[in-house]
Scaffold this active site. Structure first.
Site, PDB file in Angstrom:
ATOM      1  N   ARG A  99     -70.261  28.120 -18.739  1.00  0.00           N
ATOM      2  CA  ARG A  99     -71.246  29.482 -19.082  1.00  0.00           C
ATOM      3  C   ARG A  99     -71.004  30.548 -17.840  1.00  0.00           C
ATOM      4  NH1 ARG A  99     -77.037  30.542 -17.020  1.00  0.00           N
ATOM      5  NH2 ARG A  99     -77.484  32.145 -18.021  1.00  0.00           N
ATOM      6  N   HIS A 144     -76.516  39.406 -17.021  1.00  0.00           N
ATOM      7  CA  HIS A 144     -77.049  38.548 -15.838  1.00  0.00           C
ATOM      8  C   HIS A 144     -77.410  39.573 -14.809  1.00  0.00           C
ATOM      9  CE1 HIS A 144     -77.048  34.223 -14.361  1.00  0.00           C
ATOM     10  NE2 HIS A 144     -77.087  34.996 -13.319  1.00  0.00           N
ATOM     11  N   ASN A 189     -80.405  36.807 -18.603  1.00  0.00           N
ATOM     12  CA  ASN A 189     -80.577  35.414 -17.871  1.00  0.00           C
ATOM     13  C   ASN A 189     -81.843  35.815 -17.210  1.00  0.00           C
ATOM     14  OD1 ASN A 189     -79.472  33.370 -16.335  1.00  0.00           O
ATOM     15  ND2 ASN A 189     -80.027  34.574 -14.762  1.00  0.00           N
ATOM     16  N   GLU A 190     -82.833  34.859 -17.284  1.00  0.00           N
ATOM     17  CA  GLU A 190     -83.985  35.050 -16.751  1.00  0.00           C
ATOM     18  C   GLU A 190     -84.838  36.193 -16.255  1.00  0.00           C
ATOM     19  OE1 GLU A 190     -83.307  33.177 -12.627  1.00  0.00           O
ATOM     20  OE2 GLU A 190     -83.239  31.323 -13.344  1.00  0.00           O
ATOM     21  N   ASN A 330     -83.406  27.503 -17.622  1.00  0.00           N
ATOM     22  CA  ASN A 330     -82.892  27.360 -16.190  1.00  0.00           C
ATOM     23  C   ASN A 330     -84.013  26.684 -15.625  1.00  0.00           C
ATOM     24  OD1 ASN A 330     -80.748  28.785 -16.906  1.00  0.00           O
ATOM     25  ND2 ASN A 330     -81.214  30.427 -15.488  1.00  0.00           N
ATOM     26  N   TYR A 332     -85.171  24.266 -12.205  1.00  0.00           N
ATOM     27  CA  TYR A 332     -85.032  23.838 -11.011  1.00  0.00           C
ATOM     28  C   TYR A 332     -86.053  23.025 -10.296  1.00  0.00           C
ATOM     29  CZ  TYR A 332     -80.892  27.004 -10.873  1.00  0.00           C
ATOM     30  OH  TYR A 332     -79.591  27.665 -10.815  1.00  0.00           O
ATOM     31  N   GLU A 403     -79.061  26.199 -16.536  1.00  0.00           N
ATOM     32  CA  GLU A 403     -78.702  25.998 -15.169  1.00  0.00           C
ATOM     33  C   GLU A 403     -79.803  24.819 -14.797  1.00  0.00           C
ATOM     34  OE1 GLU A 403     -79.393  29.675 -12.902  1.00  0.00           O
ATOM     35  OE2 GLU A 403     -78.263  30.599 -14.128  1.00  0.00           O
ATOM     36  N   TRP A 452     -75.546  24.638 -12.220  1.00  0.00           N
ATOM     37  CA  TRP A 452     -75.480  25.596 -11.327  1.00  0.00           C
ATOM     38  C   TRP A 452     -75.111  25.241 -10.073  1.00  0.00           C
ATOM     39  CZ3 TRP A 452     -75.174  30.768 -12.411  1.00  0.00           C
ATOM     40  CH2 TRP A 452     -75.234  31.808 -11.229  1.00  0.00           C
TER      41      TRP A 452
HETATM   42  C1  NOJ Z   1     -80.908  31.528 -11.482  1.00  0.00           C
HETATM   43  C2  NOJ Z   1     -79.835  32.698 -11.501  1.00  0.00           C
HETATM   44  O1  NOJ Z   1     -79.585  32.472 -12.876  1.00  0.00           O
HETATM   45  C3  NOJ Z   1     -78.733  32.451 -10.641  1.00  0.00           C
HETATM   46  O2  NOJ Z   1     -78.230  33.740 -10.831  1.00  0.00           O
HETATM   47  C4  NOJ Z   1     -78.987  32.052  -9.119  1.00  0.00           C
HETATM   48  O3  NOJ Z   1     -78.040  32.145  -8.506  1.00  0.00           O
HETATM   49  C5  NOJ Z   1     -79.564  30.649  -9.596  1.00  0.00           C
HETATM   50  N1  NOJ Z   1     -80.687  30.656 -10.507  1.00  0.00           N
HETATM   51  C6  NOJ Z   1     -79.991  29.853  -8.165  1.00  0.00           C
HETATM   52  O4  NOJ Z   1     -81.025  30.622  -7.383  1.00  0.00           O
END
Ligand code: NOJ
Length: 511
Positions: A99, A144, A189-190, A330, A332, A403, A452
């Protein structure tokens, strides 16, 4: 031992291997995409090469005091020059998908007000062709974060509806140039996280906000994030419409959007905190996904924001419905959410007008192990909750974990060796994959997972102070060094039974 006992033992063993003991590649379909993710500004560098125009992040990072360690992405990982070396790292890892994102200002230095930059097209063609030759599927993000500075200067970028034409134009240039080989597209992205950073707290360019959300010269934190998001949602719909009407049938690809999907748990066992979780999810994730899938914003947002939340015309509602083929997630971390309507509490400014307070602590105990990044706790079960929630709310639309990764705190005096034995990252990936697999076994249609990141890289406002890479990058020499996690992921992908808490013997593994 009679036959029945023997069979029982085998079944027990099978259950143990697939549920308790180890993670194994075969617990995921063979068509499942396993990859790593990056983004253009964070790895490419070469910010003035190949006829590239300036992006908003090029300009922003050059303003003193904006980036934690004073760094910028001018060179970053120098991937623009070292991409063949990086593709070799991917091959060694054994991933079947990669990706990455396309730098808008490398393709259209002046947006639609200038020419297509053929050198930019040639660069991404080289990357796409090289990974395909190694059997690695490109999974491409059209936007992005970074945009041509030209669009900021001309009409204020996402605050203007003009941008819908620009984004549609850029997306079409990408479909035309690369769509014969790219089968997985995501538009943004996000955007749910980044619109808040740009227009609510004002930490990202164009740094617009108002008190108490942040300290900026211009902006209105109660209005502008919603205006920008509205334009992003309609830009997404425009691009998907173009893809579906002119390219999808011929090219045979799919298209989605990537959402930052933190999970929230109620802080207290009360109805108020359960409703706070619903509001937090509405203001964070349903904000973008509801309009794209159902044609309108969630009711929780309308109730609180009233006229500050834009409305869609009936024509726009029609354009919107079911405007994606898959959801990119994404994932985390997870935090607790506390109600701030009936209880007095400091409202979490980054969760804005949801009227919730979020925290990683309950009764003095963290929700998960803290990491190198603030408010980032290791909560593996959160990924299962997010996926099951998306499954239920969006009728099991196909999903990809676009991610998931672990940050190590870093400073310029530390060396590659200091980061090499990243057992925390190994355990993180192992445990999140285990919970992801549990969601899949419960019927969630998840089709891929991307770590990621392939490499340490420029972490936006945090500069080079956080390292997310499977490979270490020395920012003086640009040398890449594999970590324990590189070898662990590669061993997993190549099909060995694999437990977590592996010993350092992995460090010497030839992989
Ligand atoms: C989300 C983002 O898409 C990416 O750009 C970022 O570096 C990572 N998370 C880690 O924070």
């Amino acid at each position: 031992m009679d036959l029945r006992n023997g069979l029982f033992l085998v079944l027990c063993l099978q259950f143990y291997v697939s549920n308790v003991c180890c993670l194994h590649r075969s617990q995921f379909k063979s068509s499942f995409l396993f990859g790593t993710a990056t983004s253009s500004y964070q790895i490419e560098g070469a910010y003035l090469e190949g006829n590239k125009g300036l992006s908003n992040w090029d300009v922003f990072t050059h303003i003193q005091g904006k980036i934690m360690d004073g760094s910028n992405g001018d060179i970053a990982d120098d991937h623009y020059h070292l991409y063949m070396e990086d593709i070799e790292l991917m091959v060694k890892l054994g991933i079947n998908s990669y990706r990455f994102s396309i730098s808008w200002s490398r393709i259209l230095p002046k947006g639609r007000f200038g020419d297509v930059n053929l050198e930019g097209i040639a660069f991404y063609n080289r990357v796409i062709n090289a990974i395909l030759a190694k059997g690695i599927e490109p999974f491409v993000t059209i936007n992005h974060l970074e945009i041509p500075q030209e669009l900021q200067d001309r009409y204020g970028a996402w605050l203007s509806s003009e941008i819908r034409n620009d984004f549609g134009y850029f997306a079409e240039v990408c479909f035309k140039a690369f769509g014969d080989r790219v089968k997985y597209w995501t538009t943004f992205n996000e955007p749910n996280l980044r619109t808040k950073a740009s227009y609510m707290t004002g930490t990202d360019p164009p740094c617009r906000c108002s008190s108490p959300f942040g300290n900026c010269t211009y902006g209105n934190s109660s209005v502008e994030p919603y205006t920008a998001a509205h334009n992003i949602i309609l830009s997404h719909a425009t691009a998907v419409h173009i893809y579906r009407t002119s390219y999808q049938v011929k090219q045979g690809g799919t298209i989605g959007i990537v959402i930052h999907a933190k999970w929230y748990e109620p802080l207290r066992n009360t109805i108020a905190d359960t409703l706070a979780v619903k509001r937090a999810l509405a203001f964070d994730q349903h904000w973008f996904l509801d309009p794209i899938l159902f044609g309108d914003y969630p009711s929780e947002m309308r109730q609180i924001l009233g006229p500050n939340l834009p409305t869609f015309t009936s024509e726009e509602k029609n354009l919107l419905k079911a405007k994606l083929d898959f959801i990119g997630i994404n994932q985390y971390t997870t935090t607790y959410a506390k109600d701030c309507i009936y209880s007095s509490c400091p409202i979490d400014l980054s969760d804005g007008n949801a009227l919730v307070s979020t925290t990683g602590e309950r009764n003095g105990q963290f929700i998960g192990t803290p990491t190198g990044a603030p408010n980032f706790f290791v909560v593996p079960w959160g990924i299962e909750k997010v996926v099951m929630h998306m499954k239920q709310r969006y009728n099991n639309t196909p999903m990809y974990i676009t991610e998931n990764g672990y940050p190590q705190a870093s400073n310029s005096s530390m060396t590659a060796e200091d980061f090499a034995n990243d057992i925390e990252r190994v355990n993180f990936i192992h445990d999140y994959l285990t919970y992801l697999n549990s969601a899949i076994r419960k019927g969630a249609d998840v089709r891929g997972y991307f770590v990621w990141s392939l490499l340490d890289n420029f972490e936006w406002g945090s500069g080079f102070t956080l390292r997310f890479g499977l490979h270490h990058v020395d920012y003086k020499t640009r040398e890449r060094t594999p970590r324990l996690s590189t070898k662990w992921y590669s061993t997993f992908l190549k099909g060995s039974n694999i437990a977590k808490n592996v010993g350092t013997e992995f460090m010497n593994l030839e992989y």
